[in-house]
Scaffold this active site. Structure first.
Site, PDB file in Angstrom:
ATOM      1  N   PHE A 101       0.975  -1.016   0.019  1.00 59.21           N
ATOM      2  CA  PHE A 101      -0.080  -0.152  -0.094  1.00 59.21           C
ATOM      3  C   PHE A 101       0.729   1.197   0.320  1.00 59.21           C
ATOM      4  CE2 PHE A 101      -2.662  -2.582   2.894  1.00 59.21           C
ATOM      5  CZ  PHE A 101      -3.576  -3.388   1.559  1.00 59.21           C
ATOM      6  N   ALA A 123      10.574  -0.430  20.231  1.00 54.64           N
ATOM      7  CA  ALA A 123      10.400   1.151  20.116  1.00 54.64           C
ATOM      8  C   ALA A 123      11.369   1.821  19.722  1.00 54.64           C
ATOM      9  CB  ALA A 123       9.338   1.571  20.538  1.00 54.64           C
ATOM     10  N   PRO A 185       1.940  13.999  12.965  1.00 54.46           N
ATOM     11  CA  PRO A 185       0.908  15.175  13.264  1.00 54.46           C
ATOM     12  C   PRO A 185       0.295  15.615  11.900  1.00 54.46           C
ATOM     13  CG  PRO A 185       2.105  15.200  15.091  1.00 54.46           C
ATOM     14  CD  PRO A 185       2.632  13.968  14.310  1.00 54.46           C
ATOM     15  N   GLU A 187       1.068  15.264   8.935  1.00 56.85           N
ATOM     16  CA  GLU A 187       0.528  13.696   7.852  1.00 56.85           C
ATOM     17  C   GLU A 187      -0.469  13.718   7.697  1.00 56.85           C
ATOM     18  OE1 GLU A 187       0.926   9.567   6.321  1.00 56.85           O
ATOM     19  OE2 GLU A 187       2.326  10.045   7.416  1.00 56.85           O
ATOM     20  N   LEU A 282     -28.077  12.679  -3.194  1.00 60.91           N
ATOM     21  CA  LEU A 282     -29.579  13.693  -3.834  1.00 60.91           C
ATOM     22  C   LEU A 282     -29.548  13.501  -4.958  1.00 60.91           C
ATOM     23  CD1 LEU A 282     -29.136  16.612  -1.789  1.00 60.91           C
ATOM     24  CD2 LEU A 282     -30.982  15.398  -1.226  1.00 60.91           C
ATOM     25  N   GLY A 308      -2.697   6.680   6.755  1.00 60.29           N
ATOM     26  CA  GLY A 308      -2.422   8.273   8.009  1.00 60.29           C
ATOM     27  C   GLY A 308      -2.862   7.150   9.218  1.00 60.29           C
TER      28      GLY A 308
END
Length: 325
Positions: A101, A123, A185, A187, A282, A308
């Site tokens: 992706f 991390a 943030p 992005e 509509l 995101g």
């Protein structure tokens, strides 16, 4: 816009200019938002002087197309689950793994790849490596067949013993996850800008349609239900625009928090989907026809609540900030 003039940029460090560009190209379905709003921040904040001189001139002229590779076949919003691995070999890194992706993946000349460089540190064991076109072992898969955003290529990428020079380490070794958290943030705000612009465009298109389309001898817009639906949508569109613009102000002041960016991304994209669904309704049967702009907008918008960071992840970020337990 924010790149210094010496590298061919506009040297305008004001995200309002980015927002204007993003809004104007929204309907073309191109990945300009990624290039200008996302990758630029990584290169400006993390690249050393040699890297800036090597990449930024082509970045600004359009000769270099960029991408960032986070998502993997088995890992989406949970970035700490990334399995792509890079191992030191002298001054170089040997990179192995797969991504999917990836926006601009087919055409990208440089790809910022998120990889494990020290799995035992959790991390703190991720780094960002810049893979360049033509590096042996770097292969691109098929251009993925999406339901929307047809003009924007999205690809699978694979890395098999790709030798990445040490000089292509972006930022600090082991700080990749922190670098991502610092840049997400902006992005997410860029996605909110897209949502606000799409809402305005679809609302305008629909208002014009209901003025022209007649039913029971009078314009659809003359029906009370139509007026009420559009009154509600116009109010929500204005509210999304006001909040998004406020977040842009905060970003320019370097005060936009991760939680506020998550709020903007979550709320604006969910409202975008709701608005486009009601606007398509509509249009009646014509709204289901691809030749009508509302149909294209409907297909293009669906991914907004996913990439995101999904709506669910945004809620988790906001919920954790409330310190409920």
């Amino acid at each position: 816009m924010a790149v210094p003039e010496e590298f061919g940029g506009g040297w305008v460090k004001d995200f309002r200019y980015n927002a204007v560009v993003t809004e104007e190209v929204l309907y073309s379905g191109l990945g300009f938002g990624l290039h200008n709003d996302v990758i630029a921040a990584y290169l400006l904040e993390l690249a050393n002087e040699e890297q800036k001189a090597r990449w930024l001139p082509g970045f600004c002229s359009g000769e270099i197309i960029t991408a960032i590779a986070m998502t993997e076949p088995g890992t989406g919003s949970d970035l700490q689950g990334i399995k792509t691995r890079a191992v030191k070999d002298g001054d170089d890194w040997i990179l192995n793994g797969a991504k999917t992706f990836i926006t601009n993946g087919v055409n990208a000349d440089i790809v910022i790849v998120v990889a494990q460089t020290d799995p035992e540190k959790g991390a703190m064991g991720f780094s960002l490596l810049v893979v360049e076109r033509g590096m042996p072992g770097f292969e691109r898969g098929r251009n993925l067949d999406k339901i929307g955003l047809k003009a924007q290529d999205t690809a699978e990428l694979s890395f098999t013993d790709v030798r990445v020079p040490g000089k292509n380490l972006l930022g600090t070794e082991g700080q990749g996850f922190i670098h991502l958290m610092q840049n997400l943030p902006q992005e997410r705000l860029s996605i909110a800008v897209m949502a606000a612009a799409a809402m305005e465009g679809c609302l305008e298109t629909t208002i014009q349609y209901v003025r022209d389309r007649k039913a029971f001898g009078k314009p659809i817009g003359a029906q009370q239900n139509t007026r009420f639906v559009l009154a509600e949508l116009a109010t929500k569109t204005t509210a999304v625009r006001v909040f998004t613009d406020r977040c842009i102000e905060l970003l320019n002041q370097e005060k936009l928090t991760a939680e506020e960016a998550a709020m903007a991304k979550m709320w604006s994209t969910e409202e975008q989907l709701d608005l486009i669904t009601k606007c398509l309704q509509l249009h009646g049967g014509y709204g289901y026809m691809r030749e009508y702009p509302i149909a294209k907008a409907y297909m293009d918008a669906r991914v907004q609540t996913i990439y995101g960071g999904t709506t669910e992840i945004m809620k988790e970020i906001i919920g954790r900030s409330l310190k409920l337990s």
